[in-house]
Enzyme design. Structure first.
Site, short mmCIF file in Angstrom:
data_model
loop_
_atom_site.label_atom_id
_atom_site.label_comp_id
_atom_site.label_asym_id
_atom_site.label_seq_id
_atom_site.Cartn_x
_atom_site.Cartn_y
_atom_site.Cartn_z
N LYS A 37 8.25 -10.98 -73.37
CA LYS A 37 8.43 -10.94 -72.20
C LYS A 37 8.88 -9.91 -71.14
O LYS A 37 9.64 -8.91 -71.70
CB LYS A 37 9.90 -11.98 -71.87
N HIS A 71 10.63 -8.18 -60.48
CA HIS A 71 9.46 -7.54 -60.95
C HIS A 71 8.42 -8.80 -60.89
O HIS A 71 8.69 -9.63 -60.41
CB HIS A 71 9.41 -7.02 -62.61
N CYS A 92 21.53 -13.31 -71.10
CA CYS A 92 21.27 -14.70 -70.80
C CYS A 92 22.51 -15.15 -69.93
O CYS A 92 22.42 -16.51 -69.38
CB CYS A 92 21.08 -15.48 -71.99
N CYS A 131 20.07 -11.14 -79.29
CA CYS A 131 19.48 -12.20 -78.61
C CYS A 131 17.97 -12.09 -78.73
O CYS A 131 17.31 -11.03 -78.50
CB CYS A 131 19.90 -12.07 -77.35
N CYS A 185 25.45 -13.66 -75.16
CA CYS A 185 24.44 -12.35 -74.65
C CYS A 185 24.61 -12.45 -73.09
O CYS A 185 24.54 -13.58 -72.44
CB CYS A 185 23.04 -13.02 -74.97
N LYS A 209 13.24 -6.14 -67.04
CA LYS A 209 13.66 -4.59 -66.71
C LYS A 209 14.55 -4.31 -67.73
O LYS A 209 14.55 -3.19 -67.84
CB LYS A 209 14.56 -5.02 -65.31
N HIS A 215 16.34 -11.13 -75.37
CA HIS A 215 16.37 -9.70 -74.80
C HIS A 215 16.60 -8.78 -75.61
O HIS A 215 16.51 -7.48 -75.40
CB HIS A 215 17.96 -9.82 -73.78
N HIS A 264 9.55 -12.34 -62.06
CA HIS A 264 10.09 -13.32 -60.95
C HIS A 264 9.07 -13.66 -60.02
O HIS A 264 9.39 -14.79 -59.35
CB HIS A 264 11.17 -12.41 -60.28
N1 MSP Z 1 19.98 -16.51 -62.54
C1 MSP Z 1 19.34 -17.28 -63.47
C2 MSP Z 1 18.66 -18.55 -62.96
C3 MSP Z 1 19.56 -19.47 -62.61
S1 MSP Z 1 18.73 -21.01 -61.83
C4 MSP Z 1 20.31 -21.97 -61.50
C5 MSP Z 1 17.80 -16.58 -63.99
N2 MSP Z 1 17.59 -15.38 -63.30
S2 MSP Z 1 16.56 -14.36 -63.80
O1 MSP Z 1 16.35 -13.54 -62.41
O2 MSP Z 1 16.77 -13.81 -64.88
O3 MSP Z 1 15.16 -15.38 -63.96
C6 MSP Z 1 14.95 -16.06 -62.77
C7 MSP Z 1 13.36 -16.73 -63.23
O4 MSP Z 1 12.20 -15.50 -63.34
C8 MSP Z 1 13.31 -17.56 -64.34
O5 MSP Z 1 12.56 -18.57 -63.96
C9 MSP Z 1 12.68 -16.68 -65.35
O6 MSP Z 1 12.00 -17.22 -66.22
C10 MSP Z 1 11.46 -15.65 -64.46
N3 MSP Z 1 11.17 -14.74 -65.34
C11 MSP Z 1 11.80 -13.59 -65.45
N4 MSP Z 1 11.21 -12.87 -66.16
C12 MSP Z 1 9.88 -13.27 -66.43
C13 MSP Z 1 8.76 -12.98 -67.00
N5 MSP Z 1 8.41 -11.96 -67.64
N6 MSP Z 1 7.67 -13.86 -66.90
C14 MSP Z 1 7.76 -15.21 -66.03
N7 MSP Z 1 8.90 -15.51 -65.67
C15 MSP Z 1 10.08 -14.60 -65.97
O7 MSP Z 1 17.69 -16.59 -65.11
#
Ligand code: MSP
Length: 536
Positions: A311, A22, A134, A156, A131, A314, A159, A25
């Site tokens: 935040k 989304h 996380c 959490c 969690c 999904k 989440h 990411h």
């Molecule tokens: N798999 C772990 C990271 C491992 S790194 C060794 C993870 N993955 S994630 O897919 O959940 O998130 C990846 C990145 O996307 C994180 O930096 C997270 O902060 C970012 N985002 C996910 N949702 C977000 C928002 N709503 N806003 C901004 N960034 C966010 O965590």
């Protein structure tokens, strides 16, 4: 100041493949791409790594719910969602690591064996709230009380979902013994955790005392086997953090991989969202200290894209697919908007109204219109060839001063990891050029035959504007590569100055680079004005 040809290695977190990307990411990836493109524009040696985090319970459960194996699920999501989104965003990564790659799995086994052999890992048991969102055991302070359907449960705080009590016999990494060394690191290297708010949070957390970290799981098998006890798989975060070194070539006997590791490690910047700051600023440096590897220069935590104050995610069904926005506005505008509208490091939210307003004001009417007007006037008054400028006035010199200052300020902003301020600084030139054209009124000057020949006032105005636009193409190439390339084309710059990517940022503000006779063409409109989108 960065020196030419110094190396710059920047990473994004690796993304969980439980679902498709989304815009939260995409936000991390775009920031990483803007930063790395900027450093490439400085003509540095850059390595930009991104990839996917495929092990652990979260991904395993999603696969089960979809009736496929975790590997099949991961393969599908990588192919159909995570690789394509890089194209959608126009990201130019140098490598893409998957934690299921053999190169990664082999190297993480080597890493954990080394720590085990050294005595940094021991067997123990743990019980606590976990969690799955996380993939983390939570401390009491991380939990909130549930309400409504979750009344009576602990949730959490990230989440807003109930945590699960887990009790396991597993292997532990002696993280608790690294507290003093970590605090010394934050003290001696204030640049290690940025921004300052993130640094304070991390210091406060470590000062409370660290617990040892459970780094294996034996109740499920979707992970990298622990080499000396294959009933266990490695904890997904321990596995995932190592991607930053395994992708370069740590633990690989191949000479090319080793050379790449030597060249690019330690990382210049690990870009992460603030939700995963502790993993990167506490656990990761301790792991590297244990392995006696050099530490990265900076872990930078950016803010969240919020929906209704929370935040975007999904899990909460608030995720917006990047293509929903990019199909309408294009990838350049997406990159510009998210990097500029939200101060990098802080939270922000997206709205169609705000993005439409910014698009029209800054891109269509601001930068795009400026480029169209210049091309139209050079074509109308000088047959499409850049004329010979005449004597400079203060107004012309002022524009060059603004350009030089914009370069200095934007460079400093990038060194401070603030793409937002780099764009703000660049925009002083867009605004100064628009003001200059309005005040100089070249269309009026054109009516006076004495002023509209070669070396006349009209020529000077148009050459000054063309030089300003040339500088903008260079400065904005990292942010909006498509429009910048189109502008470079329209300015006929390639023939005289070479490729846009080869223009050093430091030299962008110097005027007098486009020679007399440069052929300026009316290219496609950089940012067509858009109708207000339908409410989505
Ligand atoms: N798999 C772990 C990271 C491992 S790194 C060794 C993870 N993955 S994630 O897919 O959940 O998130 C990846 C990145 O996307 C994180 O930096 C997270 O902060 C970012 N985002 C996910 N949702 C977000 C928002 N709503 N806003 C901004 N960034 C966010 O965590």
């Amino acid at each position: 100041m960065a020196t030419a040809h110094s190396s710059f290695y920047l990473t994004t977190p690796i993304y969980y493949v439980n679902d498709a990307p989304h815009i939260g990411h995409a936000y991390t990836t775009v920031a990483a791409d803007v930063m790395t493109r900027w450093h490439r524009q400085r003509q540095e040696d850059v390595w930009f790594l991104t990839g996917t985090d495929e092990h652990g319970q979260k991904v395993m459960r999603t696969a089960e719910a979809n009736g496929v194996t975790p590997q099949q699920w991961a393969d599908r999501l990588v192919k159909e969602a995570w690789l394509p989104v890089l194209d959608t965003l126009d990201a130019r990564n140098d490598d893409f690591i998957r934690t299921t790659d053999t190169r990664h799995e082999t190297a993480v086994q080597r890493f954990i064996s080394q720590l085990h052999d050294q005595g940094d890992i021991y067997e123990g048991s743990y019980e606590g709230p976990y969690c799955v969102g996380c993939e983390e055991y939570k401390l009491p302070a991380d939990l909130i009380d549930g309400t409504g359907e979750y009344e009576g449960e602990k949730l959490c705080s990230i989440h807003s979902r109930p945590v699960e009590m887990l009790a396991e016999q597993n292997y532990f990494f002696n993280l608790s013994t690294y507290g003093e060394r970590l605090l010394a690191l934050y003290e001696e290297h204030p640049e290690f955790v940025q921004p300052a708010s993130a640094r304070n949070e991390v210091i406060g957390f470590v000062k409370q005392g660290l617990q040892d970290l459970s780094i294996s799981r034996s109740t499920f098998d979707w992970g990298v086997p622990v080499p000396w006890d294959t009933k266990h798989v490695m904890y997904v975060w321990f596995d995932a953090l190592l991607n930053y070194v395994t992708a370069l070539g740590w633990g690989d006997d191949n000479a090319e991989a080793q050379a790449r590791f030597e060249k690019f490690w330690p990382a210049s910047v690990h870009l992460v969202g603030k939700d995963i700051l502790r993993f990167h600023a506490v656990i990761w440096p301790a792991m590297l200290m244990a392995a006696k590897l050099p530490l990265p220069t900076t872990v930078f935590a950016h803010g969240w894209l919020l929906v209704g104050g929370e935040k975007m995610s999904k899990t909460k069904l608030t995720g917006i697919a990047p293509s929903t926005i990019i199909d309408h506005f294009g990838s350049d505008a997406f990159r510009y908007y998210f990097m500029r509208a939200i101060q990098f490091g802080q939270d922000g939210s997206f709205s169609w109204e705000d993005m439409s307003a910014q698009y029209n004001a800054a891109l269509a009417n601001g930068w795009g219109n400026l480029a169209s007007r210049l091309a139209a006037m050079v074509n109308k008054y000088y047959d499409g060839q850049l004329p010979q400028a005449g004597e400079l006035t203060d107004a012309d010199r002022h524009v060059e001063q603004v350009a030089l200052q914009a370069v200095t300020d934007a460079e400093a902003a990038i060194d401070a990891i603030s793409p937002t301020r780099a764009i703000d600084a660049t925009w002083t030139l867009v605004d100064a050029l628009n003001m200059y054209i309005t005040e100089q009124e070249p269309w009026k000057v054109a009516k006076d035959p004495e002023q509209s020949g070669q070396g006349g006032r009209l020529a000077t105005i148009l050459v000054t504007a063309a030089e300003g636009l040339r500088a903008l193409a260079v400065l904005l190439n990292p942010v909006m590569p498509q429009a910048s390339a189109a502008l470079w084309d329209s300015l006929g710059a390639q023939a005289h100055l070479g490729a846009l990517d080869a223009q050093p940022v430091a030299d962008a503000g110097r005027f007098g680079q486009l020679p007399v006779g440069t052929v300026i063409t009316k290219g496609a409109v950089l940012f067509p004005r858009l109708e207000e989108p339908e409410a989505k």
